[in-house]
Design a protein around this motif. Structure first.
Motif, PDB file in Angstrom:
ATOM      1  N   GLU A 127       0.822  -1.216   0.000  1.00  0.00           N
ATOM      2  CA  GLU A 127       0.000   0.000   0.000  1.00  0.00           C
ATOM      3  C   GLU A 127       0.849   1.255   0.000  1.00  0.00           C
ATOM      4  O   GLU A 127       0.508   2.250  -0.636  1.00  0.00           O
ATOM      5  N   ASP A 130       1.825   1.736  -3.400  1.00  0.00           N
ATOM      6  CA  ASP A 130       0.663   2.242  -4.151  1.00  0.00           C
ATOM      7  C   ASP A 130       0.422   3.713  -3.850  1.00  0.00           C
ATOM      8  O   ASP A 130       0.096   4.501  -4.754  1.00  0.00           O
ATOM      9  N   ASN A 131       0.589   4.094  -2.570  1.00  0.00           N
ATOM     10  CA  ASN A 131       0.384   5.495  -2.194  1.00  0.00           C
ATOM     11  C   ASN A 131       1.400   6.398  -2.885  1.00  0.00           C
ATOM     12  O   ASN A 131       1.073   7.495  -3.345  1.00  0.00           O
ATOM     13  N   ARG A 134       0.300   6.706  -6.404  1.00  0.00           N
ATOM     14  CA  ARG A 134      -0.884   7.552  -6.527  1.00  0.00           C
ATOM     15  C   ARG A 134      -0.533   9.023  -6.376  1.00  0.00           C
ATOM     16  O   ARG A 134      -1.030   9.882  -7.109  1.00  0.00           O
ATOM     17  N   ILE A 135       0.358   9.326  -5.409  1.00  0.00           N
ATOM     18  CA  ILE A 135       0.780  10.719  -5.228  1.00  0.00           C
ATOM     19  C   ILE A 135       1.575  11.191  -6.443  1.00  0.00           C
ATOM     20  O   ILE A 135       1.422  12.326  -6.918  1.00  0.00           O
ATOM     21  N   ILE A 285      -6.035  13.382  -1.983  1.00  0.00           N
ATOM     22  CA  ILE A 285      -5.644  11.977  -1.930  1.00  0.00           C
ATOM     23  C   ILE A 285      -5.774  11.476  -0.495  1.00  0.00           C
ATOM     24  O   ILE A 285      -5.285  12.101   0.434  1.00  0.00           O
ATOM     25  N   THR A 286      -6.432  10.372  -0.348  1.00  0.00           N
ATOM     26  CA  THR A 286      -6.505   9.721   0.960  1.00  0.00           C
ATOM     27  C   THR A 286      -5.460   8.613   0.999  1.00  0.00           C
ATOM     28  O   THR A 286      -5.474   7.706   0.181  1.00  0.00           O
ATOM     29  N   ILE A 287      -4.536   8.731   1.937  1.00  0.00           N
ATOM     30  CA  ILE A 287      -3.490   7.729   2.044  1.00  0.00           C
ATOM     31  C   ILE A 287      -4.092   6.426   2.559  1.00  0.00           C
ATOM     32  O   ILE A 287      -4.700   6.387   3.617  1.00  0.00           O
ATOM     33  N   LEU A 288      -3.935   5.398   1.748  1.00  0.00           N
ATOM     34  CA  LEU A 288      -4.422   4.091   2.180  1.00  0.00           C
ATOM     35  C   LEU A 288      -3.563   3.599   3.329  1.00  0.00           C
ATOM     36  O   LEU A 288      -2.340   3.598   3.249  1.00  0.00           O
ATOM     37  N   LYS A 289      -4.201   3.223   4.393  1.00  0.00           N
ATOM     38  CA  LYS A 289      -3.475   2.791   5.581  1.00  0.00           C
ATOM     39  C   LYS A 289      -4.146   1.542   6.104  1.00  0.00           C
ATOM     40  O   LYS A 289      -5.147   1.601   6.790  1.00  0.00           O
ATOM     41  N   ASP A 372     -10.093   6.253  -0.494  1.00  0.00           N
ATOM     42  CA  ASP A 372     -10.361   7.505  -1.217  1.00  0.00           C
ATOM     43  C   ASP A 372     -11.723   8.081  -0.861  1.00  0.00           C
ATOM     44  O   ASP A 372     -12.419   8.646  -1.723  1.00  0.00           O
TER      45      ASP A 372
END
Length: 561
Positions: A127, A130-131, A134-135, A285-289, A372
């Motif tokens: 993740e 992926d983050n 995505r950023i 952007i919401t950081i997937l955690k 997200d």
């Protein structure tokens, strides 16, 4: 990574140089082929696990540098201090005599690579990658959007400039026409006066001729009479000339143009065309955690004992909803319920108060959080329910409607893919990026089947035969639990960090937890705890909370201890 040839440690002590073929982590040494055989037969070492040296040298330097022996006492680490989060040898105990959380290290490391914590950290690393991606994509898109915005601003300025030019051209044409009109009018007056003067001048020339001839050839009597006549004419012409001056027909005409003061102010005050502003808004952007914090806790502490799982009621949420079919925790503690008969989704604050209601979605059944700030909502098990909706929580609206080929009920989320139950036709998985669909199993499902995912396994309920089944992603059945004396009409299902499965029994009015191997079960909640037709359940793996909801009205939030 290690690249040097590793020699046999035993042979090295005998002054013999031989390459190692295996590595024993227990002994922390390499072994040649001969020593490996002796090592595998010796009572002291035959249970030690070894790995081929070719694989051992592929380990990262950070792993190879992990010490198994105490650098102070040169003894093997056998204990783990939870207080200091560090391994200890037996002699280190003297320095940890006040520590009460010394544990046999073997109890800590047993099956660690197959534990939920190890898997969660692996997923978390994925993740994080992926983050970053995505950023990176977001910043690239922002870079491109800045360029496009610049072009749009340039066009805007050019259009504004064109409008100004067109307006000035129009005003210029108008003033030019007006100047020409004034010139023509005044010129006409002057020309009319000139024509009159020319005519008078001719008459004067004639009288001058007559006067000269009279002077030469006329008699005195004739001269007298002509003189009176000319005198009268001259008097009239003199009056005519005086009238021209008096009536301002001979005034000096001058044409000027006074520029409007607004133009003067415009040119004087216009210092610049405009200002270039930079608007900076928070990144959307919401950081997937995933469960990094929980995974770290699990590494530091042994897996929770199945028999010690306890629920402590934290909150009761009163809703006015009926036929609730789905529930899910959101990051930050908010809670979502999906209502089948009203076709709506309600979001509640952590304190239990209603935040807002989402309507005009379509048919609504189960709900799952997909990151997200978005939800995925299935549409139910009837034949016309062939849609999955993606809802933006912040915008409070449907941002995508996915048409699929089958009715759909319970849903789970896994790495950009939705896993959903298909009435009568197994479990499918849809990629949210390209909307491609994969069949995971064709086993017949009930029209109210639910699904959950943990690791490489899926868990689904079947109300018609009162069962809970675990399968892998190839559809192979790992185990099936069915005991009508414990669980009847199972619906909602969820899994904790250790792989324990939580199921609500709609017909038995309870919550049952099933061990990860399907061999053990316990009833955690019953009708005495307020359950009356429970329909859905969700386990918050980050905060170790359990959400249970009755099909009508009430939701319950528990701390899992």
């Amino acid at each position: 990574m290690a690249s040097k040839l590793i020699g046999c440690s035993v042979c090295n002590q005998r002054k013999i140089t031989k390459p190692s073929v295996v590595w024993c982590s227990e002994c922390n040494e390499g072994l040649c082929e001969d020593c490996r055989e002796h090592h595998s037969l010796s009572n002291a070492t035959k249970n030690h696990e070894t790995v081929p040296i070719s694989q051992y040298i592929k380990l990262p330097a950070e792993v190879l540098q992990v010490a198994q022996f105490c650098q102070i006492h040169n003894e093997k680490y056998e204990l783990f201090c939870r207080k200091h989060d560090s391994p200890c040898c037996k002699q280190c105990v003297e320095t940890h005599n006040k520590c009460k959380d010394l544990t046999d290290i073997n109890n800590m490391i047993g099956n660690i690579k197959s534990s939920g914590a190890f898997l969660e950290i692996e997923h978390t690393l994925s993740e994080v990658a992926d983050n970053i991606k995505r950023i990176f994509i977001n910043r690239e898109e922002n870079l491109a959007s800045i360029g496009e915005k610049r072009k749009a601003i340039e066009i805007q300025i050019q259009n504004f400039r064109t409008k100004i030019n067109e307006r000035l051209d129009k005003l210029q044409d108008e003033i030019m026409k007006k100047i020409k009109t004034v010139e023509e009018r005044e010129s006409k007056k002057i020309r009319q006066l000139l024509n009159s003067l020319i005519q008078k001048e001719k008459e004067i020339f004639e009288y001058q001729g007559h006067f000269e001839n009279t002077k030469k050839y006329a008699s005195e009597y004739q001269s007298f009479l002509v003189l009176k006549q000319i005198e009268k004419y001259v008097t009239n012409e003199d009056d005519f000339l005086r009238s021209i001056l008096k009536e301002e027909h001979a005034n000096q005409i001058d044409i000027t143009c006074r520029v409007d003061t607004s133009f003067q102010q415009f040119t004087a005050s216009m210092r610049k065309f405009g200002d270039v502003l930079v608007n900076s808004s928070p990144c959307n952007i919401t950081i997937l955690k995933r469960k990094l914090q929980q995974a770290q806790i699990n590494v530091a502490h042994p897996t929770r004992n199945f028999d010690s799982i306890t629920l402590r009621l934290k909150q009761i949420i009163q809703t006015a909803m009926t036929n609730i079919r789905g529930c899910v925790f959101l990051p930050g503690g908010r809670i979502v319920f999906s209502c089948y008969n009203r076709n709506e989704v309600e979001v509640f604050m952590p304190n239990g108060s209603q935040e807002f209601i989402l309507t005009n979605i379509g048919r609504v059944f189960d709900v799952v959080y997909i990151g997200d700030d978005s939800l995925a909502i299935t549409s139910g098990g009837v034949s016309r329910s062939r849609q999955i909706y993606i809802v933006d929580i912040n915008q409070r609206s449907v941002k995508k409607k996915i048409e699929i080929d089958s009715p759909n009920t319970g849903v789970a989320f896994n790495d950009g893919k939705l896993i959903y139950c298909v009435r009568g036709n197994g479990i499918k998985m849809i990629n949210l990026t390209d909307e491609s669909i994969t069949n995971l199993t064709t086993t017949e499902m009930s029209n109210l089947a639910y699904v959950a995912k943990f690791g490489d396994n899926l868990f689904y309920t079947h109300k018609d035969n009162d069962s809970v089944t675990c399968i892998d992603f190839h559809g192979n059945i790992m185990w099936t639990f069915s005991d009508r004396s414990v669980l009847r009409y199972p619906l909602g299902i969820s899994v904790d960090n250790d792989g324990n499965v939580y199921v609500v029994g709609y017909g038995s009015n309870n919550v049952v937890v099933i061990s990860t191997d399907g061999q053990t079960h316990r009833q955690l909640l019953s009708k005495d705890d307020g359950l009356n037709g429970p329909s859905a359940v969700d386990y918050d793996r980050t905060n170790n909370k359990l959400l249970v909801v009755n099909i009508i009205g009430e939701g319950f939030v528990y701390d899992v201890v």
